[in-house]
Design a protein around this motif. Sequence first.
Motif, PDB file in Angstrom:
ATOM      1  N   SER A  39      35.539  34.177  38.859  1.00  0.00           N
ATOM      2  CA  SER A  39      36.803  33.479  38.602  1.00  0.00           C
ATOM      3  C   SER A  39      37.992  34.411  38.818  1.00  0.00           C
ATOM      4  CB  SER A  39      36.819  32.916  37.181  1.00  0.00           C
ATOM      5  OG  SER A  39      36.858  33.962  36.217  1.00  0.00           O
ATOM      6  N   ILE A  40      37.850  35.673  38.417  1.00  0.00           N
ATOM      7  CA  ILE A  40      38.929  36.648  38.624  1.00  0.00           C
ATOM      8  C   ILE A  40      39.086  36.953  40.108  1.00  0.00           C
ATOM      9  CG2 ILE A  40      39.677  39.010  38.169  1.00  0.00           C
ATOM     10  CD1 ILE A  40      38.312  38.858  35.483  1.00  0.00           C
ATOM     11  N   GLU A  41      37.971  37.137  40.795  1.00  0.00           N
ATOM     12  CA  GLU A  41      38.036  37.408  42.234  1.00  0.00           C
ATOM     13  C   GLU A  41      38.687  36.249  42.975  1.00  0.00           C
ATOM     14  OE1 GLU A  41      33.953  38.140  43.107  1.00  0.00           O
ATOM     15  OE2 GLU A  41      34.091  40.307  42.733  1.00  0.00           O
ATOM     16  N   GLY A  42      38.359  35.021  42.562  1.00  0.00           N
ATOM     17  CA  GLY A  42      38.968  33.849  43.193  1.00  0.00           C
ATOM     18  C   GLY A  42      40.457  33.768  42.927  1.00  0.00           C
ATOM     19  N   PHE A  43      40.865  34.111  41.713  1.00  0.00           N
ATOM     20  CA  PHE A  43      42.287  34.100  41.354  1.00  0.00           C
ATOM     21  C   PHE A  43      43.059  35.126  42.179  1.00  0.00           C
ATOM     22  CE2 PHE A  43      45.730  35.689  38.525  1.00  0.00           C
ATOM     23  CZ  PHE A  43      46.506  34.541  38.507  1.00  0.00           C
TER      24      PHE A  43
END
Length: 316
Positions: A39-43
């Motif tokens: 989720s952080i990488e996608g953000f």
Amino acid sequence: MSSHNERTGLQPLTKSSFISKENGQLREPWKKYTEQKNSIEGFISSQLSSEALRRYKVRVDIMKKSSHYMDVMWKDLSFGDQNYMTTSTMFHLIDPWKFQRMKKIGTTQVKIKLYLLEEFYKVIKHGKEQLETILCTYDMATFSSEWESIRERLAHVTKALSDFNSVLIPGKLHTKHRLISNMGHTKIPHIRLSVNIKMPVVFDKKESHSFQQSAMLKWYIEGQSTLHPSEQFEVRYKLITPTTLEEGSQFGTITVSSFSIEIGNLLPEKSYEFTIKRAETYCLVYGFWNDTIILKTKPFPTDHVDYLKKASCCFV
């Protein structure tokens, strides 16, 4: 010498350590860890990529270089339509002192907006650096124990992004008093004020050239045709580092209603600084930036210099 794992009988902590031997499914801790990390990488990839940060920085620079104007809208009480107050007749109805006071408020509003944009950009950029550090250095255990703190950082950056975009929206100015004085029995139109921007005026570096005794300058406004300008521009020029009285007089200001100008009577083989900006108008509240270009005039041809020397000898 046997390793620690060999002596203790423990296996290294890897993804396979969390796979159930019974059904081959990821156990909950590893699954949760990978979901949070993804989720952080996608953000970061969608909102904080290098290209996204570049766009945010460009927006900040454009806002700082743009001209900010007071837009005056009035509502016709007879017909109920709204119009931009562009005629001098309508401006004559407005109290000049009150309008100048609103312009000062508009100037303050623009300065605050520019400051906030810079601050929000710093928060966004720093937030990306923090999140990337977390992805590179936190293992699963640290990720799990620090997840609430990580969520707070994500929320902080997300809010900064939202605030950054909201500041870009032109804002209204609220007036405490009527801008139009008492008109007797005539109905006073309702006036609304807002601060809007015009894109910066920029020199066309490829199309601006210098010659022996003149310079051809061209400029443009992003997204606007250069055929029929609806405003005036102020061009300033000066000789850089003059050394004589004649050179000291090599400066001037010219106001034009076009996107190009040729400036003559320049000295050969000298460097000149040229600046361009919009000419100031009654509704301008903020617009200090101007674009600058430096051009060096060409030297005279050698045969021309020899001719001048011979000609001067004849008058000795």
